[in-house]
Structure formats: structure tokens, C-alpha cells
Design a protein around this motif. Sequence first.
Motif, short mmCIF file in Angstrom:
data_model
loop_
_atom_site.label_atom_id
_atom_site.label_comp_id
_atom_site.label_asym_id
_atom_site.label_seq_id
_atom_site.Cartn_x
_atom_site.Cartn_y
_atom_site.Cartn_z
N VAL A 189 0.84 -1.19 0.00
CA VAL A 189 0.00 0.00 0.00
C VAL A 189 0.88 1.25 0.00
CG1 VAL A 189 -1.75 1.30 1.27
CG2 VAL A 189 -1.86 -1.21 1.20
N GLU A 190 0.57 2.15 -0.92
CA GLU A 190 1.38 3.36 -1.08
C GLU A 190 0.62 4.58 -0.60
OE1 GLU A 190 4.37 3.58 -4.53
OE2 GLU A 190 2.62 4.73 -5.20
N ASP A 191 -0.70 4.55 -0.75
CA ASP A 191 -1.50 5.71 -0.39
C ASP A 191 -2.92 5.22 -0.12
OD1 ASP A 191 -2.23 8.30 0.13
OD2 ASP A 191 -2.14 8.98 -1.97
N THR A 192 -3.66 5.91 0.75
CA THR A 192 -5.05 5.52 1.01
C THR A 192 -5.93 6.76 1.04
OG1 THR A 192 -4.64 5.61 3.40
CG2 THR A 192 -4.52 3.45 2.36
N GLY A 193 -7.19 6.63 0.62
CA GLY A 193 -8.15 7.73 0.69
C GLY A 193 -8.57 8.00 2.13
N SER A 194 -9.25 9.12 2.29
CA SER A 194 -9.54 9.60 3.65
C SER A 194 -10.52 8.70 4.41
CB SER A 194 -10.10 11.02 3.59
OG SER A 194 -11.24 11.03 2.73
N ASP A 195 -11.30 7.87 3.71
CA ASP A 195 -12.26 6.99 4.41
C ASP A 195 -11.71 5.60 4.67
OD1 ASP A 195 -14.04 9.02 4.38
OD2 ASP A 195 -15.42 8.14 2.91
N VAL A 196 -10.52 5.31 4.24
CA VAL A 196 -9.99 3.94 4.39
C VAL A 196 -9.49 3.75 5.83
CG1 VAL A 196 -8.25 2.28 3.60
CG2 VAL A 196 -9.39 3.79 1.95
N ARG A 197 -10.00 2.73 6.51
CA ARG A 197 -9.68 2.51 7.93
C ARG A 197 -8.68 1.36 8.12
NH1 ARG A 197 -10.82 6.54 8.13
NH2 ARG A 197 -12.74 7.66 8.57
#
Lengths: 345, 345
Positions: A65-73
Amino acid sequence: MRATFMYGPGDVRVENVPGPTIVEPTDAIVRITLACVCGSDLHPYRSMDKTDQGVPMGHEFLGVVEDTGSDVRGPRRGDFVVSPFAFADNTCPICRDGFHTACPHGGWYGAGGVGGAQAEAVRVPQADGTLVKIPTDVDTALLPSLLALSDVYLTGYHAAHMGRVEPGKTVTVIGDGAVGLSAVLASRRMGAEKIILMGRHASRTDLGREWGATDVVAERGEEGVATVMELTGGEGSHVVLEAVGLMPAYEQAYGIVRPGGIISRVGVPQYEQAPVGFGSLFGKNAQLAGGPAPVRAYLEPALEDVLAGRIDPGRVFDAEVALDEVADAYRAMDERSRLKVLVRP
Amino acid sequence: MRATFMYGPGDVRVENVPGPTIVEPTDAIVRITLACVCGSDLHPYRSMDKTDQGVPMGHEFLGVVEDTGSDVRGPRRGDFVVSPFAFADNTCPICRDGFHTACPHGGWYGAGGVGGAQAEAVRVPQADGTLVKIPTDVDTALLPSLLALSDVYLTGYHAAHMGRVEPGKTVTVIGDGAVGLSAVLASRRMGAEKIILMGRHASRTDLGREWGATDVVAERGEEGVATVMELTGGEGSHVVLEAVGLMPAYEQAYGIVRPGGIISRVGVPQYEQAPVGFGSLFGKNAQLAGGPAPVRAYLEPALEDVLAGRIDPGRVFDAEVALDEVADAYRAMDERSRLKVLVRP
């Protein structure tokens, strides 16, 4: 980044394109560690309509994983993950039923603005519902088997699950491709008594025997049907797992299924119409099941099985290419000189 | 004796023929007390090829044993019995699986030298495996419900059984004929939570409501699909019981089945090919089940249910004719002015 696109039959290209970015707050960006070519990729490789806009290819991968959106928990930057070949929210009623490939918020890699996984990186929608973590210190020798959980092994498993394989049952697997062999392995794990593998490539059926096939039938068509009927005392096979997707395989399936038995299909059907009337399914109360495998439903226990060494589904991989050579992988699988090929970006 | 034969569309005749005699030592001769006309008899009534040799008609009956072959151990002269619409040995591996209609020693009334049951008497092959005794002092008011166990009710029951109806499930029944209504009754007995009946004949759907239908949908085709989807919160029906046998009913079925759900067919398909590919069954992992009901597998417990007053499946009969008037029964059922007609020799 580099990514794979298909433009027509036999026309696979690796191109430089902008890397993926977060689009929805539920997205993650995953850098690909290991991907592969699927038997289902060969269907467009043989018969797709030519297009000027390449179709992004690949739907099986391990990555970081390199980046996640604001809703990803769940998934965090740096996590090592495996993805099912279809993404899904894993929370809706359909996912709770165990049919993630029909999730109303789910979808497919390589379609609808989501890239393919035969690439350096990919955007993963519904990251919380889709990605499953792998221990970062995992033995690298296990990576092929972990990648096999993305699609091929759990597609074979889905066939057996929907076919309700259980101890005492006779199972016939049609097709000695990687999914067919995986269906043999899964049927053995579920306790099938007799496993008949229909296939004619000795190197493949040999792996099938190691994985639990008790009989191998090389004949096809009417001859193949007659041989299986003989092997089952004239009664037919309780369960038939169809891992090809072509009409002759379907015809074999209803020819050998026992009255009241189940045909479970996981080869993507290259037909829409098929016999289902009195002379094929109805007359003998044969049941038809199967579809795109809801891999996510089965992923966690299968991951434990791989980590504990109870299954080794990665043995279906018999070659590896670098991403730039992915066209060679398609060619080798199309010619059947290779069973299934790893792609390392 | 007098017996019914069909010679072509709309051409049903009662003729004098020699009475049946024992042919095999496993045969019995049964004098018919009560028979009836089946929805499936209407398929040839509408579309059979003309023939000079009449086809013997009728496969549902109650009667009294008149003679038995030397190998028959169970039924004795004078016994009052009910027969499933297909005969079977009830001992082979296929029968032990519960699929008597595929018994290798079984067969159908009205074919292969066996007469029909819309007659004064009939030869019953495999009498030991086929016939089930009824108490001779049974209340005659129960006879229609006992006759319904010969086919119609247990065909509806088979649909629900193969559809794996259970508490909490939403079931949609396509067809308000006698089998469809029986499928409603069986689904209710199995604990279905919501039962949607698709039909447009108020007198029939009213009985469906009494038997457990929670919703009635009169629309067909795309409109009907849209209504059922709305009634199921957009998710579709866990189980669809198809009691018609025509392609539009099949199309409705795959339109409304929930992902991973089951379509169970008991209407004899008047088609051989049908959609089963990605766009119909495969894409949403819909399952297809059903076939000719192995009535014998379900007969004994259902007989207890009728004798104890727990079910009243005979309510599907809304008229009675004498044997000589059997052509009137066909006409009335074909015109849909009658749901199902008793025939008294």
C-alpha cells in the motif's frame, strides 16, 4: 509507470502511462510486487475486437500500500496485501451472503476507469472491503501461493464449494488448466472420495494426481463421457466442476453428471445459450451452479492454510517474466507451453 | 375397459380397449378410483404432432389393487393405493439418493407399453417400489388431497425442496396454476418469510394468499421483474420457483433471482436451449435446479400431513367429470375456466 494493455487478438503492449491516484475516499493505491496472467485473459487474447484504446490487463496481485483515501480505515501505507480479482465493499447484504462478485459497490480491475494489475501500480476501489493483509516477514518462497489466492486457487475452490463437494462424493473436474487443477486440490481438501480429472496434458495431469486426482481421463466428447460413466458404475458423477468455459466442456458436463447431481462452472462461459431442457439438465434433475468466484469470502482461511503449509496452490506457476516481457507470457500460455506465468514489475 | 387417448391438438377420445394384464412379475393391476388432468397434459393438447395411434393419457391416480405379479411383496389385492406419476424400484442407488424419476428401472405412465391413468384400470410396473397404501377407511372428503400427492402438490414441494426454501428466505413463485399454488403451500410449510406469487387470475391467486403468499404480482416480463425487485429491496429473490415451463417464465426467473440464489424449475420446459451465460445465470452466481418431481421420495410424510389435516392440497381441484367427459376437462383447463379437474371412471 508501465502498464499492460491489449489492443486486439495477440496484441499485448506495455506502455508508459501516468500512475494511478486516489479518486474516491475509499480508494487505495498499491505498488505491485507480483502479478500474473490469467486463463481468462486468453479469451480476449484470442477473440477480442480490435480497439484503438487499449484495454488495461491483469487482475491478480500482491503489493504494498502506497496511499489511502480519507475513508480507508484498514490498510495503511507500507502494508503488504493481496487483492481478490474483483473489488467489493464486504459489508452489503450480497457480500454478507458470500457473493462479493455481485456487490453493488464492487467491480472489476481493468474496467470503468480502474486500471489493470499487470502494471507497476494500481488503484484499488473499496480498499477496506477488498484488501487482505499478509505478514510483512512472510517467506518469499510462499509468494506464488499467496498470489494464487487472488484468483486461480479460490476460483477452483469456489467451483467445489458451489458443487457442494463433501466426503463420499465423486467429483469430475473438466479441464487441466490452472483453475481445473486448483479445483482438484480444493475437492481433495473437502474430502471427495474419487476425483476424476479430464485433461490430456501429462505435465498438468501429473500435478493433478499429486493434488488428489484418483483417475485421469484423456478422452473428450462422447468417448470421454463413456469413460467417466464407466468409472462411476454407469451412474455418473455427483459433482462436475467445469473449468473451461467452452460449449464442448458444458456438453461433457451434462453428459456425465449423475441424476440429482451438480454441475458447477467457473470457466467464464464463451456462450450465452446452452441446453437446459429435458434432454440435458431437467430430465435428470441436474443442477447448474457457479459464476465469478467471490474470492474475498474464502481468502482469510485460505491465507492461513498457505502460511501454515497445508496447501501449495502456487505450484500452478511454471514460469516468470519481467513486466516488459508480459507479451511472452501471453504467447506461452496461449500455446500451452506454460501453465501460468508470474509477472514481476 | 374405457381409457383416454390423445390423437392430436385438441383431440382427446375415450375408447374401449382390452383391460391391462400382468406383464412382468413386478407388476400390479390397479382399478382406478379417482384420476385427474395435469397441466403437463395441456402441452401435447396444444402442440403434439397428429398421430393415428392414440397416446394413452393420465398419470395421477388413486385406486384399488386388483392383481399382482408373482414377485410383488407389498401391495395386495384389495389395497387402496396412491401412485406417484412415475414408477420406480425405490431401491437402486438413484432412488436412495431421492431421484426416483431417474430410476434406471423406472418409467412413465402412457409410454413404453404402459397405459394411462385416465382409464378404468392401469398396469403399474415396479409395484413394490411405486405404490403407497392408504387406509381403506379414509374419509372420502380427503380423496382429492390424497390424489394431489400423486403429482401436483409434491411437484410444487419438489420445486421448494430443490430451491432449498427455509426460514428467512424470500421465495417468488412464477405461475398461478395448480403446481405454482402447491409451491406456495410447500414454501409456507418450509418456513419461507416472504412468498411472492406471480399470477393474474384472481380466483387462483386468492387461494395462493390463503396458502401463504404474502404478495401477488400480476405484471409480467420487464414490468414484473421491476415489481419483484422493488418488493425485495432491489436485491432479488433468494429462491425462484418456476412452475410454467415457457421461456418468458425462465427469463423472468433469472431477472428476479438474487445473486447466489436458486431458480428451481418444475414446469416441464417447452424449450431445450436457454440463456445461462454471464448475462443471465453465471454473472450473478445464480443456480438452476429442478426437474420431474421424485414424488415417491416425499409421499409418505405428505400422506401423514393430509391424513392429519395439516395440509389440504386437494383444493386445487375445482371441477369433476366422469371418464366419458374427460375431453370437457381438457377443454376447461385449456381455456383456464377450470384450475384442475378430477376424473371419476
